[in-house]
Design an enzyme around this catalytic site. Structure first.
Site, PDB file in Angstrom:
ATOM      1  N   CYS A  53       0.894  -1.235   0.023  1.00  0.00           N
ATOM      2  CA  CYS A  53      -0.032   0.102   0.087  1.00  0.00           C
ATOM      3  C   CYS A  53       0.858   1.254  -0.117  1.00  0.00           C
ATOM      4  O   CYS A  53       0.172   2.383  -0.229  1.00  0.00           O
ATOM      5  CB  CYS A  53      -1.067   0.075   1.064  1.00  0.00           C
ATOM      6  SG  CYS A  53      -2.262  -1.341   1.026  1.00  0.00           S
ATOM      7  N   HIS A  56      -3.455   7.342   1.720  1.00  0.00           N
ATOM      8  CA  HIS A  56      -3.660   6.178   1.337  1.00  0.00           C
ATOM      9  C   HIS A  56      -4.946   5.682   1.957  1.00  0.00           C
ATOM     10  O   HIS A  56      -5.267   6.061   3.332  1.00  0.00           O
ATOM     11  CB  HIS A  56      -2.843   5.122   1.752  1.00  0.00           C
ATOM     12  CG  HIS A  56      -2.871   3.935   1.740  1.00  0.00           C
ATOM     13  ND1 HIS A  56      -3.651   3.097   0.581  1.00  0.00           N
ATOM     14  CD2 HIS A  56      -3.220   2.446   2.595  1.00  0.00           C
ATOM     15  CE1 HIS A  56      -3.999   1.826   0.535  1.00  0.00           C
ATOM     16  NE2 HIS A  56      -3.665   1.543   2.236  1.00  0.00           N
ATOM     17  N   ASN A  86     -10.100  -0.287  -0.447  1.00  0.00           N
ATOM     18  CA  ASN A  86      -8.667  -0.236  -0.208  1.00  0.00           C
ATOM     19  C   ASN A  86      -8.077  -0.708  -1.532  1.00  0.00           C
ATOM     20  O   ASN A  86      -8.220  -1.986  -1.688  1.00  0.00           O
ATOM     21  CB  ASN A  86      -8.082  -0.840   0.896  1.00  0.00           C
ATOM     22  CG  ASN A  86      -6.483  -0.778   1.070  1.00  0.00           C
ATOM     23  OD1 ASN A  86      -5.859  -0.504   0.296  1.00  0.00           O
ATOM     24  ND2 ASN A  86      -5.959  -1.042   2.327  1.00  0.00           N
TER      25      ASN A  86
HETATM   26  N1  COA Z   1     -18.540  -8.146   9.775  1.00  0.00           N
HETATM   27  C1  COA Z   1     -18.851  -8.519  11.131  1.00  0.00           C
HETATM   28  N2  COA Z   1     -18.187  -8.802  11.970  1.00  0.00           N
HETATM   29  C2  COA Z   1     -16.793  -8.718  11.685  1.00  0.00           C
HETATM   30  C3  COA Z   1     -16.406  -8.393  10.307  1.00  0.00           C
HETATM   31  C4  COA Z   1     -17.292  -8.413   9.285  1.00  0.00           C
HETATM   32  N3  COA Z   1     -17.048  -7.986   8.185  1.00  0.00           N
HETATM   33  N4  COA Z   1     -15.136  -8.578  10.513  1.00  0.00           N
HETATM   34  C5  COA Z   1     -14.631  -8.808  11.621  1.00  0.00           C
HETATM   35  N5  COA Z   1     -15.587  -9.149  12.346  1.00  0.00           N
HETATM   36  C6  COA Z   1     -15.819  -9.228  13.833  1.00  0.00           C
HETATM   37  C7  COA Z   1     -14.545 -10.044  14.247  1.00  0.00           C
HETATM   38  O1  COA Z   1     -14.724 -11.488  14.177  1.00  0.00           O
HETATM   39  C8  COA Z   1     -14.609  -9.808  15.846  1.00  0.00           C
HETATM   40  O2  COA Z   1     -15.685 -10.797  16.455  1.00  0.00           O
HETATM   41  P1  COA Z   1     -15.513 -11.050  17.993  1.00  0.00           P
HETATM   42  O3  COA Z   1     -15.298 -10.139  18.632  1.00  0.00           O
HETATM   43  O4  COA Z   1     -16.613 -11.934  17.962  1.00  0.00           O
HETATM   44  O5  COA Z   1     -14.193 -11.959  17.818  1.00  0.00           O
HETATM   45  C9  COA Z   1     -15.258  -8.446  15.962  1.00  0.00           C
HETATM   46  O6  COA Z   1     -15.740  -7.913  14.690  1.00  0.00           O
HETATM   47  C10 COA Z   1     -13.959  -7.188  16.214  1.00  0.00           C
HETATM   48  O7  COA Z   1     -12.823  -7.580  15.413  1.00  0.00           O
HETATM   49  P2  COA Z   1     -11.815  -6.816  15.133  1.00  0.00           P
HETATM   50  O8  COA Z   1     -10.688  -7.508  14.080  1.00  0.00           O
HETATM   51  O9  COA Z   1     -11.471  -6.237  16.445  1.00  0.00           O
HETATM   52  O10 COA Z   1     -12.382  -5.423  14.440  1.00  0.00           O
HETATM   53  P3  COA Z   1     -11.954  -3.975  13.992  1.00  0.00           P
HETATM   54  O11 COA Z   1     -12.735  -3.049  14.766  1.00  0.00           O
HETATM   55  O12 COA Z   1     -10.437  -4.087  14.093  1.00  0.00           O
HETATM   56  O13 COA Z   1     -12.140  -4.044  12.350  1.00  0.00           O
HETATM   57  C11 COA Z   1     -10.757  -4.127  10.586  1.00  0.00           C
HETATM   58  C12 COA Z   1     -11.449  -4.954  11.704  1.00  0.00           C
HETATM   59  C13 COA Z   1     -10.145  -5.020   9.572  1.00  0.00           C
HETATM   60  C14 COA Z   1     -11.880  -3.493   9.570  1.00  0.00           C
HETATM   61  C15 COA Z   1      -9.636  -3.160  11.136  1.00  0.00           C
HETATM   62  O14 COA Z   1      -8.935  -4.007  12.059  1.00  0.00           O
HETATM   63  C16 COA Z   1      -8.762  -2.489  10.118  1.00  0.00           C
HETATM   64  O15 COA Z   1      -9.385  -2.031   9.185  1.00  0.00           O
HETATM   65  N6  COA Z   1      -7.499  -2.756  10.069  1.00  0.00           N
HETATM   66  C17 COA Z   1      -6.627  -2.073   9.473  1.00  0.00           C
HETATM   67  C18 COA Z   1      -6.712  -2.899   8.016  1.00  0.00           C
HETATM   68  C19 COA Z   1      -5.710  -2.236   7.184  1.00  0.00           C
HETATM   69  O16 COA Z   1      -5.878  -0.888   6.901  1.00  0.00           O
HETATM   70  N7  COA Z   1      -5.034  -3.115   6.392  1.00  0.00           N
HETATM   71  C20 COA Z   1      -4.469  -2.659   5.307  1.00  0.00           C
HETATM   72  C21 COA Z   1      -3.186  -1.754   5.676  1.00  0.00           C
HETATM   73  S1  COA Z   1      -2.628  -0.863   4.345  1.00  0.00           S
END
Ligand code: COA
Length: 316
Positions: A113, A243, A273
């Site tokens: 990214c 980004h 993204n």
């Molecule tokens: N729909 C519903 N629930 C979801 C889900 C979805 N699409 N994806 C994950 N969950 C759930 C998880 O299973 C977890 O459930 P649990 O509490 O029962 O275990 C809960 O939501 C929280 O998960 P978590 O990973 O802590 O959520 P989050 O708030 O961190 O959001 C992302 C997840 C991936 C959206 C977030 O972490 C993110 O954007 N991270 C950065 C990613 C990124 O930028 N990557 C590229 C860098 S360039």
């Protein structure tokens, strides 16, 4: 003093659209969860018969025309991508052929990214050392090709697209500084692991929560590094062109800059993204919408797999 100036810009999004409600029908997720946790409503998906170089070609053609150049005026091509058409030749060489450019150096850069910032940084050095005059810099990715659509924490995030700029040598202010970094020790928090099961498609694995925290803290540092080097204050920046990984990451960076979200170019809602493509797509969107104008000072910043991160301060 020689500067690298953005002389042309273009972008392209493939036709097919994947909405949150499409994802609701195949995954245990909701539009409400995706929207509040990421800011994404829809993303574009590459056509079955398209390759990354096809996405790159469409954006490059527009950028070359916008710069009032012909393809053969280009004397260096750099493509930032994580999803090359083939292991080799490079997507840059394939793009060169598709553009009908007879000969010039052409190569890919892989920094996920942060790839576009890396490419910009390299192009700037070619221009400042008088090794190139008109550089085509492209960010193009087909992230859907490496996304596991049964993994709800990944399937919701990624989209496909491309953006391109022409950087030309100029006496007028353009790129003021670029900053690139990497720390390989965090590689496995966001990666495409090598699977040894026969026939298994290799797809992204991510510890989303840890990536999120690292991204926010690192982007804070890169903003300070960029402003300090240029003896500038946060108020001097007209636009942040970040980004597009997650709206909450964008909001955290804006808060750090004491900047209203009105000064941040946001495309994540309709593009997701798009990895290396997201910054040039956002730049083109900002120019198209008459937000970014000549004379403005813009800050580009990115964080991605590697981990890699970087920024660029540019006078438009
Ligand atoms: N729909 C519903 N629930 C979801 C889900 C979805 N699409 N994806 C994950 N969950 C759930 C998880 O299973 C977890 O459930 P649990 O509490 O029962 O275990 C809960 O939501 C929280 O998960 P978590 O990973 O802590 O959520 P989050 O708030 O961190 O959001 C992302 C997840 C991936 C959206 C977030 O972490 C993110 O954007 N991270 C950065 C990613 C990124 O930028 N990557 C590229 C860098 S360039």
């Amino acid at each position: 003093m020689i500067y690298s100036k953005i002389k042309g810009c273009g972008s392209y999004l493939p036709e097919k659209i994947l909405t949150n409600s499409d994802l609701e029908s195949t995954l245990d997720t909701t539009d409400e969860w995706i929207t509040t946790r990421t800011g994404i409503k829809k993303r574009h998906i590459i056509g079955k018969d398209q390759f990354t170089s096809d996405l790159a070609l469409e954006a490059a053609k527009i950028a070359i025309k916008d710069a009032n150049l012909k393809p053969n005026d280009i004397d260096l091509i750099i493509v930032a991508t994580t999803t090359p058409d083939k292991v080799f030749p490079s997507t840059a060489c394939i793009l060169q052929k598709k553009l009908g450019i007879i000969e010039c150096p052409a190569f890919d850069i892989q920094a996920v990214c942060s790839g576009f910032i890396y490419a910009l940084s390299v192009a700037d050095k070619f221009i400042k050392s008088s090794s190139a005059k008109n550089v085509l810099v492209v960010g193009a990715d087909a992230m859907s090709r490496i996304t596991d659509y049964s993994d709800r924490s990944n399937a919701i995030l990624w989209g496909d697209g491309s953006g391109a700029i022409i950087l030309s040598s100029s006496d007028d202010e353009g790129i003021l500084s670029t900053h690139i970094h990497a720390k390989g020790e965090y590689g496995e928090l966001l990666h495409v692991p090598k699977k040894d099961k026969e026939g298994c498609r290799e797809t992204i694995e991510m510890k989303g929560n840890q990536v999120f925290k690292m991204a926010v803290n690192t982007l804070d540092m890169i903003v300070d590094e960029t402003l300090n080097l240029n003896n500038l204050a946060k108020e001097d920046i007209d636009w942040v062109v970040p980004h597009q990984a997650n709206i909450r990451i964008l909001e955290a960076t804006a808060k750090k800059l004491n900047m209203s979200m009105d000064k941040v170019i946001v495309t994540i809602d309709h593009q997701g993204n798009t990895s290396a493509a997201s910054i040039p797509l956002a730049l083109d969107f900002g120019i198209e919408k008459n937000k970014i104008k000549p004379g403005h000072l813009i800050l580009m910043e990115a964080f991605g797999g590697g981990f890699t991160w970087g920024s660029a301060l540019i006078r438009i």
